[in-house]
Design a protein around this motif. Structure first.
Motif, PDB file in Angstrom:
ATOM      1  N   GLY A 106       0.838  -1.199   0.000  1.00  0.00           N
ATOM      2  CA  GLY A 106       0.000   0.000   0.000  1.00  0.00           C
ATOM      3  C   GLY A 106       0.876   1.253   0.000  1.00  0.00           C
ATOM      4  O   GLY A 106       2.042   1.208  -0.388  1.00  0.00           O
ATOM      5  N   THR A 107       0.288   2.354   0.451  1.00  0.00           N
ATOM      6  CA  THR A 107       1.043   3.612   0.437  1.00  0.00           C
ATOM      7  C   THR A 107       2.252   3.517   1.369  1.00  0.00           C
ATOM      8  O   THR A 107       2.133   3.050   2.504  1.00  0.00           O
ATOM      9  N   MET A 108       3.383   3.957   0.852  1.00  0.00           N
ATOM     10  CA  MET A 108       4.626   3.861   1.627  1.00  0.00           C
ATOM     11  C   MET A 108       5.256   5.240   1.763  1.00  0.00           C
ATOM     12  O   MET A 108       5.049   6.136   0.942  1.00  0.00           O
ATOM     13  N   ALA A 109       6.051   5.395   2.800  1.00  0.00           N
ATOM     14  CA  ALA A 109       6.930   6.560   2.944  1.00  0.00           C
ATOM     15  C   ALA A 109       8.276   6.010   3.410  1.00  0.00           C
ATOM     16  O   ALA A 109       8.413   4.801   3.644  1.00  0.00           O
ATOM     17  N   HIS A 110       9.252   6.886   3.518  1.00  0.00           N
ATOM     18  CA  HIS A 110      10.548   6.401   3.979  1.00  0.00           C
ATOM     19  C   HIS A 110      11.253   7.466   4.801  1.00  0.00           C
ATOM     20  O   HIS A 110      10.945   8.654   4.710  1.00  0.00           O
ATOM     21  N   MET A 111      12.199   7.004   5.608  1.00  0.00           N
ATOM     22  CA  MET A 111      13.091   7.919   6.322  1.00  0.00           C
ATOM     23  C   MET A 111      14.520   7.456   6.090  1.00  0.00           C
ATOM     24  O   MET A 111      14.767   6.259   5.898  1.00  0.00           O
ATOM     25  N   ASN A 112      15.443   8.420   6.101  1.00  0.00           N
ATOM     26  CA  ASN A 112      16.854   8.123   5.861  1.00  0.00           C
ATOM     27  C   ASN A 112      17.676   8.670   7.021  1.00  0.00           C
ATOM     28  O   ASN A 112      17.476   9.831   7.398  1.00  0.00           O
ATOM     29  N   PRO A 113      18.600   7.881   7.571  1.00  0.00           N
ATOM     30  CA  PRO A 113      19.458   8.423   8.630  1.00  0.00           C
ATOM     31  C   PRO A 113      20.211   9.649   8.113  1.00  0.00           C
ATOM     32  O   PRO A 113      20.776   9.613   7.021  1.00  0.00           O
ATOM     33  N   GLY A 114      20.174  10.719   8.866  1.00  0.00           N
ATOM     34  CA  GLY A 114      20.893  11.922   8.470  1.00  0.00           C
ATOM     35  C   GLY A 114      20.036  12.973   7.807  1.00  0.00           C
ATOM     36  O   GLY A 114      20.469  14.116   7.646  1.00  0.00           O
ATOM     37  N   SER A 115      18.806  12.615   7.411  1.00  0.00           N
ATOM     38  CA  SER A 115      17.990  13.631   6.739  1.00  0.00           C
ATOM     39  C   SER A 115      17.391  14.616   7.754  1.00  0.00           C
ATOM     40  O   SER A 115      17.138  15.763   7.423  1.00  0.00           O
ATOM     41  N   LEU A 116      17.174  14.168   8.991  1.00  0.00           N
ATOM     42  CA  LEU A 116      16.700  15.065  10.053  1.00  0.00           C
ATOM     43  C   LEU A 116      17.578  14.851  11.290  1.00  0.00           C
ATOM     44  O   LEU A 116      18.071  13.737  11.504  1.00  0.00           O
ATOM     45  N   LYS A 117      17.710  15.902  12.090  1.00  0.00           N
ATOM     46  CA  LYS A 117      18.534  15.784  13.307  1.00  0.00           C
ATOM     47  C   LYS A 117      17.997  14.688  14.226  1.00  0.00           C
ATOM     48  O   LYS A 117      18.730  14.073  14.989  1.00  0.00           O
ATOM     49  N   ASP A 118      16.701  14.462  14.133  1.00  0.00           N
ATOM     50  CA  ASP A 118      16.049  13.464  14.978  1.00  0.00           C
ATOM     51  C   ASP A 118      16.570  12.045  14.713  1.00  0.00           C
ATOM     52  O   ASP A 118      16.530  11.182  15.596  1.00  0.00           O
ATOM     53  N   TRP A 119      16.997  11.802  13.481  1.00  0.00           N
ATOM     54  CA  TRP A 119      17.573  10.473  13.143  1.00  0.00           C
ATOM     55  C   TRP A 119      18.916  10.749  12.461  1.00  0.00           C
ATOM     56  O   TRP A 119      19.002  10.777  11.237  1.00  0.00           O
TER      57      TRP A 119
END
Ligand code: SF4
Length: 226
Positions: free
Chosen positions: A138-151
């Motif tokens: 289904g609908t997906m999103a993603h996160m990448n280490p380093g794209s935000l200070k939070d990760w």
């Protein structure tokens, strides 16, 4: 764990110039792109490494995937309802590092960088299409280490640890500062979502040529971020 390395690469000079807003520029750019594409296509071998993983646990600001703990409040929030996620590492390929650029040839260096970026994007699209066809998430999103200070990028080795010998598998390694080598590589976690999440919506960096979505103050409020 799966490796996808049979990825069709299609490039054309006109498309590249349009992408870089160079339409109508000197015909010498088209000649340069034609030349570069002719050199790149025979050696390009982009690769995808990904796996299907399941969450083991959550705390207030971390999630555990296959026994590996990721510290990120936003990732934790994004995975509130997720059970199955898709960690991945995608690279345009070390093979492209063999394409020569003479010192000081700024234009060739710039255009070659754009060609590599295009190949990386094709590999990322290939992964998304593959996941949808095989797993119907289904609908997906993603996160990448380093794209935000939070990760932060310091979480990169944690992500790599899910895969073992990444360099042996697809030729990508981490530098001392946790940047991927080759640089035209991306790592992250794809996850199913009902929210149109993009890290850029929480990021105030300006200007950023890679921005994929405008800063969204409502989303920042929702994530209690910024
Ligand atoms: S705006 Fe740029 S720096 Fe910020 S998350 Fe998007 S791509 Fe990354």
């Amino acid at each position: 764990m799966d490796i996808l390395d049979d990825i069709a690469v299609t490039l054309d000079a006109d498309g590249m110039m349009e992408r870089l807003h160079m339409g109508g520029k000197s015909p010498s750019f088209k000649v340069l792109f034609d030349e570069l594409i002719g050199e790149v296509l025979p050696v390009a071998k982009p690769k995808v490494l990904f796996k299907v993983s399941y969450l083991d646990g959550r705390t207030e600001d971390s999630v555990t995937v296959e026994g590996v703990e990721f510290h990120s409040r936003i990732l934790r929030k994004n995975l509130e309802k997720a059970e199955r996620v898709f960690p991945y590492i995608v690279t345009a390929g070390r093979e492209l590092e063999t394409i020569p650029v003479e010192k000081g040839d700024v234009m060739r260096e710039y255009c070659l960088d754009a060609v590599k970026e295009c190949i990386l994007e094709e590999a990322l699209l290939h992964l998304e299409a593959h996941m949808q066809a095989r797993f119907q998430p289904g609908t997906m999103a993603h996160m990448n280490p380093g794209s935000l200070k939070d990760w932060p990028v310091s979480q990169q080795p944690v992500l790599f640890s899910l895969f073992g010998d990444v360099e042996g598998l697809i030729g990508v390694k981490l530098t001392e500062s946790n940047v991927m080598d080759p640089i035209k590589s991306v790592s992250g976690i794809h996850f199913p979502t009902e929210v149109d999440f993009k890290s850029c919506k929480l990021c105030t960096r300006h200007p950023c040529v890679k921005r994929r979505a405008a800063y969204d103050p409502d989303m920042a409020l929702h994530y209690k971020w910024g």
